[in-house]
Motif scaffolding. Structure first.
Motif, PDB file in Angstrom:
ATOM      1  N   GLY A 138       8.616  30.467  -5.775  1.00  0.00           N
ATOM      2  CA  GLY A 138       8.804  29.192  -5.100  1.00  0.00           C
ATOM      3  C   GLY A 138       9.621  28.203  -5.902  1.00  0.00           C
ATOM      4  O   GLY A 138      10.376  27.398  -5.335  1.00  0.00           O
ATOM      5  N   LEU A 139       9.493  28.272  -7.219  1.00  0.00           N
ATOM      6  CA  LEU A 139      10.152  27.281  -8.082  1.00  0.00           C
ATOM      7  C   LEU A 139      11.425  27.799  -8.747  1.00  0.00           C
ATOM      8  O   LEU A 139      12.109  27.031  -9.440  1.00  0.00           O
ATOM      9  N   THR A 140      11.750  29.071  -8.544  1.00  0.00           N
ATOM     10  CA  THR A 140      12.989  29.613  -9.113  1.00  0.00           C
ATOM     11  C   THR A 140      13.990  30.051  -8.048  1.00  0.00           C
ATOM     12  O   THR A 140      15.198  29.959  -8.260  1.00  0.00           O
ATOM     13  N   GLU A 141      13.485  30.517  -6.897  1.00  0.00           N
ATOM     14  CA  GLU A 141      14.381  31.015  -5.850  1.00  0.00           C
ATOM     15  C   GLU A 141      14.389  30.145  -4.597  1.00  0.00           C
ATOM     16  O   GLU A 141      15.433  29.964  -3.978  1.00  0.00           O
ATOM     17  N   ILE A 142      13.235  29.628  -4.208  1.00  0.00           N
ATOM     18  CA  ILE A 142      13.125  28.910  -2.936  1.00  0.00           C
ATOM     19  C   ILE A 142      13.505  27.444  -3.085  1.00  0.00           C
ATOM     20  O   ILE A 142      14.326  26.918  -2.337  1.00  0.00           O
ATOM     21  N   ALA A 143      12.907  26.779  -4.042  1.00  0.00           N
ATOM     22  CA  ALA A 143      13.229  25.379  -4.346  1.00  0.00           C
ATOM     23  C   ALA A 143      13.432  25.286  -5.854  1.00  0.00           C
ATOM     24  O   ALA A 143      12.542  24.823  -6.581  1.00  0.00           O
ATOM     25  N   PRO A 144      14.560  25.739  -6.352  1.00  0.00           N
ATOM     26  CA  PRO A 144      14.754  25.890  -7.800  1.00  0.00           C
ATOM     27  C   PRO A 144      14.610  24.562  -8.552  1.00  0.00           C
ATOM     28  O   PRO A 144      15.179  23.543  -8.159  1.00  0.00           O
ATOM     29  N   VAL A 145      13.839  24.614  -9.613  1.00  0.00           N
ATOM     30  CA  VAL A 145      13.666  23.448 -10.480  1.00  0.00           C
ATOM     31  C   VAL A 145      14.804  23.402 -11.486  1.00  0.00           C
ATOM     32  O   VAL A 145      15.118  24.407 -12.134  1.00  0.00           O
ATOM     33  N   LYS A 146      15.395  22.217 -11.618  1.00  0.00           N
ATOM     34  CA  LYS A 146      16.455  22.008 -12.595  1.00  0.00           C
ATOM     35  C   LYS A 146      15.939  21.125 -13.727  1.00  0.00           C
ATOM     36  O   LYS A 146      14.959  20.399 -13.572  1.00  0.00           O
ATOM     37  N   GLU A 147      16.610  21.192 -14.842  1.00  0.00           N
ATOM     38  CA  GLU A 147      16.241  20.381 -15.992  1.00  0.00           C
ATOM     39  C   GLU A 147      16.176  18.908 -15.599  1.00  0.00           C
ATOM     40  O   GLU A 147      17.100  18.376 -14.992  1.00  0.00           O
ATOM     41  N   GLY A 148      15.054  18.259 -15.922  1.00  0.00           N
ATOM     42  CA  GLY A 148      14.895  16.839 -15.653  1.00  0.00           C
ATOM     43  C   GLY A 148      14.346  16.499 -14.288  1.00  0.00           C
ATOM     44  O   GLY A 148      14.143  15.317 -13.971  1.00  0.00           O
ATOM     45  N   ASP A 149      14.064  17.489 -13.448  1.00  0.00           N
ATOM     46  CA  ASP A 149      13.568  17.225 -12.093  1.00  0.00           C
ATOM     47  C   ASP A 149      12.161  16.629 -12.109  1.00  0.00           C
ATOM     48  O   ASP A 149      11.353  16.906 -13.009  1.00  0.00           O
ATOM     49  N   VAL A 150      11.879  15.862 -11.064  1.00  0.00           N
ATOM     50  CA  VAL A 150      10.526  15.415 -10.765  1.00  0.00           C
ATOM     51  C   VAL A 150       9.985  16.359  -9.695  1.00  0.00           C
ATOM     52  O   VAL A 150      10.609  16.536  -8.644  1.00  0.00           O
ATOM     53  N   VAL A 151       8.835  16.974  -9.978  1.00  0.00           N
ATOM     54  CA  VAL A 151       8.271  18.004  -9.109  1.00  0.00           C
ATOM     55  C   VAL A 151       6.902  17.560  -8.618  1.00  0.00           C
ATOM     56  O   VAL A 151       6.088  17.051  -9.394  1.00  0.00           O
TER      57      VAL A 151
END
Length: 338
Positions: A138-151
């Motif tokens: 979910g966090l790498t392919e579907i809604a990828p998290v980038k450096e500095g993101d607010v999740v």
């Protein structure tokens, strides 16, 4: 060595919230394994919210439960007998999908042998299984998290959510916000699972709480809840934000089709990406995830928790518990030999 096994069956399709009379626990004789078959004594059963959808007679990504037949689900067990030509020996610990019963007769090709030398067997139903993989995908392919993101993660104290917040941090998120129900779960989000900010959705005014938690907005939302929580998140998403639609437990017992989020038009104005997923389409990522998760566990940088209910007779209570949010981390049923 034919055995008697207790098993759960669905005997009526629930309308709204499931009730005990929709199920029954009965005894059945399990035959000896034939050629290429094995008999598994189940030791751990997985209890998951998706099971509610399988109680409806509708087409979905996984077949519905059949009435008056044994229910199925993830399980771990020990091989106690093997037929001629079986590739899996007696004594092996395996995972399979014939849970919700004490003994399972299976083709050896339908099980996955497990290495339990360094981790407990039930980990393969949680952090080293579909649960952990779901959070990772979910966090790498579907809604990828980038450096500095607010999740933001909803259902953050559950099986997937408690892992997702930690993975978001490992992927470079600058702030991870989690929502859960009740002060004890909120405390554990911060103390045990590494969340920077924890929200108690039971206190109400979720939009206001999210605004206070993320005045800078939200870049990635991992949705396990749907309903009002998804709607509130839509009001706080930043431009080009990503939303992973993993679950919608808040509406699983709805007796009619729920109304869609009121603020869905924000997805247009903010160029949001909302993507649903089921983990069966992403199994190719399992080796990658297992390699990383095993390392995180070994170095103790990934914290996991379990809520354990003992006995097949308490399996239904475990399911009711996971649907009402009684669990922290993975909900499991532990089966022991009498």
């Amino acid at each position: 060595m034919s055995v008697t096994s207790r098993e759960w069956q669905l005997i009526a399709r629930p309308v709204g919230e499931p009730k005990a009379s929709d199920f029954r626990l009965l005894q059945a004789e399990v035959a000896d394994p034939g050629p290429g078959q094995i008999l598994v004594r189940n030791t751990w059963l997985s209890v998951d919210p998706y099971m509610r959808g399988r109680m409806n007679d509708v087409q979905s990504y996984i077949p519905p439960f059949q009435l008056n037949e044994p229910m199925t689900g993830g399980a771990v067990g020990v091989v106690v007998a093997a037929g001629e030509g079986s590739a899996v020996p007696v004594g092996a610990t395996v995972s399979h999908f014939e849970g919700w019963r004490e003994y399972a007769l299976l083709d050896a090709s339908k099980v996955q042998p497990l290495d339990v030398s360094a981790v407990p067997p039930q980990a393969y139903l949680g952090v080293l299984g579909i649960t952990g993989l779901t959070a990772y995908v979910g966090l790498t392919e579907i809604a990828p998290v980038k450096e500095g993101d607010v999740v933001f993660v909803s259902g953050a104290a559950g099986a997937v959510g408690s892992v997702a917040g930690q993975i978001a941090k490992k992927l470079g998120a600058s702030k991870v916000i989690g929502s859960a129900g009740g002060p004890e779960k909120v405390r554990r989000l911060k103390d045990d699972f590494g969340y920077d900010v924890a929200i108690d959705y039971r206190e109400g005014e979720l939009r206001k709480q999210l605004k206070e938690a993320a005045p800078e907005g939200i870049d990635v939302y991992f949705d396990n809840v749907g309903g009002d929580t998804l709607d509130a998140a839509l009001t706080r998403m930043n431009l080009f934000g990503r939303i992973a639609l993993c679950g919608a437990i808040s509406v699983y017992n709805a007796e009619s089709t729920p109304t869609g989020p009121r603020h869905l038009t924000n997805a247009i104005g903010k160029s949001l990406t909302l993507r649903g997923f089921t983990i069966g389409h992403h199994m190719k990522t399992f080796p990658e995830y297992i390699g990383k998760a095993a390392g995180w566990l070994a170095e103790r940088s990934l914290r996991v928790d379990e809520t354990v209910v003992d006995g097949i007779d308490n399996g239904l209570n475990a399911f009711f518990g996971v649907m009402s949010g009684a669990n922290t981390g993975k909900m499991l049923v532990r089966l022991t030999e009498d």
